[in-house]
Design a protein around this motif. Sequence first.
Motif, PDB file in Angstrom:
ATOM      1  N   LYS A   1       2.408  -2.839  13.311  1.00  0.00           N
ATOM      2  CA  LYS A   1       2.921  -3.800  12.233  1.00  0.00           C
ATOM      3  C   LYS A   1       3.355  -4.883  13.069  1.00  0.00           C
ATOM      4  O   LYS A   1       3.977  -5.043  14.094  1.00  0.00           O
ATOM      5  N   LEU A   2       2.914  -6.072  12.837  1.00  0.00           N
ATOM      6  CA  LEU A   2       3.059  -7.079  13.051  1.00  0.00           C
ATOM      7  C   LEU A   2       3.784  -8.232  12.215  1.00  0.00           C
ATOM      8  O   LEU A   2       3.762  -8.188  11.141  1.00  0.00           O
ATOM      9  N   TYR A   3       4.806  -9.001  12.809  1.00  0.00           N
ATOM     10  CA  TYR A   3       5.361 -10.009  11.786  1.00  0.00           C
ATOM     11  C   TYR A   3       5.894 -11.232  12.588  1.00  0.00           C
ATOM     12  O   TYR A   3       5.908 -11.277  14.206  1.00  0.00           O
ATOM     13  N   HIS A   4       6.011 -12.555  12.180  1.00  0.00           N
ATOM     14  CA  HIS A   4       6.811 -13.239  12.649  1.00  0.00           C
ATOM     15  C   HIS A   4       7.671 -14.251  11.591  1.00  0.00           C
ATOM     16  O   HIS A   4       7.352 -13.961  10.656  1.00  0.00           O
TER      17      HIS A   4
ATOM     18  N   GLY B   1      12.047  -9.563  -1.400  1.00  0.00           N
ATOM     19  CA  GLY B   1      11.094  -8.621  -0.987  1.00  0.00           C
ATOM     20  C   GLY B   1       9.721  -9.317  -0.642  1.00  0.00           C
ATOM     21  O   GLY B   1      10.091 -10.439  -0.185  1.00  0.00           O
ATOM     22  N   MET B   2       8.950  -8.527  -0.709  1.00  0.00           N
ATOM     23  CA  MET B   2       7.426  -9.246  -0.219  1.00  0.00           C
ATOM     24  C   MET B   2       6.737  -9.797  -1.207  1.00  0.00           C
ATOM     25  O   MET B   2       6.574  -9.274  -2.427  1.00  0.00           O
ATOM     26  N   SER B   3       5.899 -10.866  -0.767  1.00  0.00           N
ATOM     27  CA  SER B   3       4.958 -11.225  -1.764  1.00  0.00           C
ATOM     28  C   SER B   3       3.633 -10.456  -2.004  1.00  0.00           C
ATOM     29  O   SER B   3       3.606  -9.579  -1.048  1.00  0.00           O
ATOM     30  N   ASP B   4       2.855 -10.878  -2.602  1.00  0.00           N
ATOM     31  CA  ASP B   4       1.384 -10.410  -2.810  1.00  0.00           C
ATOM     32  C   ASP B   4       0.765 -10.855  -1.599  1.00  0.00           C
ATOM     33  O   ASP B   4       1.217 -11.546  -0.769  1.00  0.00           O
ATOM     34  N   VAL B   5      -0.606 -10.506  -1.573  1.00  0.00           N
ATOM     35  CA  VAL B   5      -1.206 -11.162  -0.330  1.00  0.00           C
ATOM     36  C   VAL B   5      -1.397 -12.658  -0.360  1.00  0.00           C
ATOM     37  O   VAL B   5      -1.555 -13.228  -1.680  1.00  0.00           O
ATOM     38  N   VAL B   6      -1.040 -13.315   0.668  1.00  0.00           N
ATOM     39  CA  VAL B   6      -0.886 -14.925   0.622  1.00  0.00           C
ATOM     40  C   VAL B   6      -2.241 -15.401   1.083  1.00  0.00           C
ATOM     41  O   VAL B   6      -2.948 -14.934   1.887  1.00  0.00           O
ATOM     42  N   GLN B   7      -2.580 -16.726   0.604  1.00  0.00           N
ATOM     43  CA  GLN B   7      -3.686 -17.324   1.217  1.00  0.00           C
ATOM     44  C   GLN B   7      -3.484 -18.111   2.605  1.00  0.00           C
ATOM     45  O   GLN B   7      -4.736 -17.779   3.154  1.00  0.00           O
ATOM     46  N   GLU B   8      -2.665 -18.611   2.725  1.00  0.00           N
ATOM     47  CA  GLU B   8      -2.506 -19.353   3.893  1.00  0.00           C
ATOM     48  C   GLU B   8      -2.160 -18.727   5.349  1.00  0.00           C
ATOM     49  O   GLU B   8      -1.072 -18.683   5.888  1.00  0.00           O
ATOM     50  N   HIS B   9      -3.296 -17.956   5.890  1.00  0.00           N
ATOM     51  CA  HIS B   9      -2.970 -17.404   7.012  1.00  0.00           C
ATOM     52  C   HIS B   9      -4.382 -16.967   7.637  1.00  0.00           C
ATOM     53  O   HIS B   9      -5.438 -17.107   6.932  1.00  0.00           O
ATOM     54  N   ALA B  10      -4.240 -16.376   8.947  1.00  0.00           N
ATOM     55  CA  ALA B  10      -5.457 -16.142   9.590  1.00  0.00           C
ATOM     56  C   ALA B  10      -6.407 -17.340   9.947  1.00  0.00           C
ATOM     57  O   ALA B  10      -7.822 -17.351  10.030  1.00  0.00           O
TER      58      ALA B  10
ATOM     59  N   SER C   1      -2.178 -10.527   4.557  1.00  0.00           N
ATOM     60  CA  SER C   1      -0.869 -10.620   5.067  1.00  0.00           C
ATOM     61  C   SER C   1       0.085 -11.026   3.937  1.00  0.00           C
ATOM     62  O   SER C   1      -0.450 -11.402   3.064  1.00  0.00           O
ATOM     63  N   PHE C   2       1.148 -10.754   4.255  1.00  0.00           N
ATOM     64  CA  PHE C   2       2.258 -11.174   3.123  1.00  0.00           C
ATOM     65  C   PHE C   2       3.801 -12.007   3.738  1.00  0.00           C
ATOM     66  O   PHE C   2       3.711 -12.194   4.934  1.00  0.00           O
TER      67      PHE C   2
ATOM     68  N   LEU D   1       5.434 -14.162   8.325  1.00  0.00           N
ATOM     69  CA  LEU D   1       4.391 -13.540   7.894  1.00  0.00           C
ATOM     70  C   LEU D   1       4.404 -12.224   8.491  1.00  0.00           C
ATOM     71  O   LEU D   1       4.975 -11.779   9.546  1.00  0.00           O
ATOM     72  N   PHE D   2       3.926 -11.178   7.636  1.00  0.00           N
ATOM     73  CA  PHE D   2       3.830  -9.703   7.731  1.00  0.00           C
ATOM     74  C   PHE D   2       2.453  -9.367   7.670  1.00  0.00           C
ATOM     75  O   PHE D   2       1.592  -9.508   6.538  1.00  0.00           O
ATOM     76  N   SER D   3       2.194  -8.268   8.478  1.00  0.00           N
ATOM     77  CA  SER D   3       0.930  -7.716   8.666  1.00  0.00           C
ATOM     78  C   SER D   3       0.872  -6.545   7.450  1.00  0.00           C
ATOM     79  O   SER D   3      -0.227  -5.903   6.994  1.00  0.00           O
ATOM     80  N   SER D   4       2.126  -6.254   7.215  1.00  0.00           N
ATOM     81  CA  SER D   4       2.509  -4.938   6.308  1.00  0.00           C
ATOM     82  C   SER D   4       3.381  -5.599   5.325  1.00  0.00           C
ATOM     83  O   SER D   4       4.341  -6.021   5.668  1.00  0.00           O
ATOM     84  N   SER D   5       3.355  -5.067   4.131  1.00  0.00           N
ATOM     85  CA  SER D   5       4.433  -5.527   3.166  1.00  0.00           C
ATOM     86  C   SER D   5       5.377  -4.296   3.216  1.00  0.00           C
ATOM     87  O   SER D   5       6.340  -4.326   2.155  1.00  0.00           O
TER      88      SER D   5
END
Lengths: 342, 342
Positions: free
Chosen positions: B313-316, B158-167, B29-30, B142-146
């Motif tokens: 695509k999911l986001y919040h 813009g979007m981050s790389d893959v982040v740690q704090e999710h799921a 996630s991103f 939080l985004f499921s797709s960048s």
Amino acid sequence: MESAIPVHLQCPRTRQKRVPDDYQPPYPSFVARFQPAVAQVAMAYFGLQFRGSMTAQPREALAGLEQAFSAANAPGHWDRASHVDEAGYTNIISIAYWDRPAVFDAWFAAHGTHWASGANKLDGCGTFTEVLRPRMERFETLFSSSERAEGVAVVSAGMSDVVQEHAYWGGARDRMPASQTEALAPAGAPRVVTEGLYRRVVPHDNVCLIRSGQDWGDTPPEERRMYLEDVEPVLRQGMDFLRDDGLAIGCFANRYMRVLDAQGAELEKSFGMSWWKSLAALERWAESHPTHVAIFGAAMKYLSALGPAAKLKLYHEVSVATTDEQHFEYFNCHDRTGMLRA
Amino acid sequence: MESAIPVHLQCPRTRQKRVPDDYQPPYPSFVARFQPAVAQVAMAYFGLQFRGSMTAQPREALAGLEQAFSAANAPGHWDRASHVDEAGYTNIISIAYWDRPAVFDAWFAAHGTHWASGANKLDGCGTFTEVLRPRMERFETLFSSSERAEGVAVVSAGMSDVVQEHAYWGGARDRMPASQTEALAPAGAPRVVTEGLYRRVVPHDNVCLIRSGQDWGDTPPEERRMYLEDVEPVLRQGMDFLRDDGLAIGCFANRYMRVLDAQGAELEKSFGMSWWKSLAALERWAESHPTHVAIFGAAMKYLSALGPAAKLKLYHEVSVATTDEQHFEYFNCHDRTGMLRA
């Protein structure tokens, strides 16, 4: 309502619990309370492993263990359960609880050391001994009903009032007194030492054990049908996943067991017991893996439909043990037994 | 992999994140990344409320708002969405985002203040303005797709790389920089002040807003069928619960909205937006209420079946705002509109 952490084990926090002080859980749950003098407990799992039907020698060994559980320095409580594992072996495990490690030590020296040492000749059966001796800071319990204790709670002084720290993810950690100041992170990795048929495990710090059970003995017919048809198959799928594929997510071993009566017949009680790399690994599976999300969803639906009328009883006990609080030995067991997979 | 908290907002923690440092999320996630110079954003919701079909005056008001969104000090991004609320009113909400509050202030002074002041004569329609201006420490995305930004992320760099704090549960809190040192607990209670048809809300500290969306525009037929038949009805049930019965669990208002195109036609995008007493109340619903456990279960099943091939695509975006970061006014709206229920 009271904290799950007993007053005498509360201390200034360096780590926060996950819920605010005004949090109100949506339904009641209870924890086992021990006398303040109890500093540490012992939980000992004595396993017997065999294929097919049991012969005379292992049968006598089980009877001997049962006798020993009535001898001097006896456990405050024990029960017995069985399952057939993924390798096709039947495992009968006798589980005993003490509320004083010194008493356990005395008992173990007299009756326990030989169990998995290879001294027993049991017609080719395997035996294993898995012991945790967590200090009070390092285990927690949870019960859906205060009316029937199971497991380590049977050697407690009784049940708490309704507790605050439950019904959210992370509740087990928040109920454990050590979490007030410790991350309970694992250190190192367990290592198996083989000496012929005898194997022992050199433990790693902060291994996690959960015993999580259900008792449908009191359910009326319609509730029983719902449990057996709507919940149990989903629970079994999750248990099978942990048994077969748990290693990748930090679950060393899972046993989905049926509790037995004194004659060896199955009671209407079952539990999963599993060994984990860490409490965090258990938390992650419980809160976000599809197999446990499905179990949780099925249980929520069931409990929402029945409300307080539900007669199904649920409980668990979770321990996080330091290296010096662990003891594992296996004799003539197959390679996928318990912590041998670690 | 990187932390969801950008380096320039990291600070010595007095509060711990929920996962260990070696935590690996099970899927990517991103998050939106902003230039370090961006200190605060503005999120403004301009609502139009009416029964039946829209007449000329409100139609012109919407066109006027659209024009204003292109005027000096324009928002970096805006979109429009609608829903029919529980009282049977249609609500069309124009949502605009700025990355500099001073620019928003200038725009609002010129084009925004009249919207819900009663100065507009709109054939008996209601209007409302709900604004949050959270500092960077006090919101997270939080985004499921960048590949596709939505909401406040459109005004980011813009979007981050893959982040740690999710799921995991508690991820939203852990992604919010303020959580490193603050409990984000609510203080006080919101209070409605009525002046005839005009009402404003005196806010409480640490109100929480979530906008949580889904975009099924890119899904192939079979995935679309799965989303619309297996997931959406469960999502709708949860949204209806929050709308109708959320107050008891700390949800002041929930709107399950469909995004509109420039001509007012429905796009294949929807989102829920809800106002909460606190982040903790939102966390408790999300992680343990049967309605969201069902949503989560349905989404897990869907995403497990499709894996990385999923085109949904999911986001919040979640904000926790201090009192000085909030602004609510309502003109001629019914009593169950937005924060008027608080």
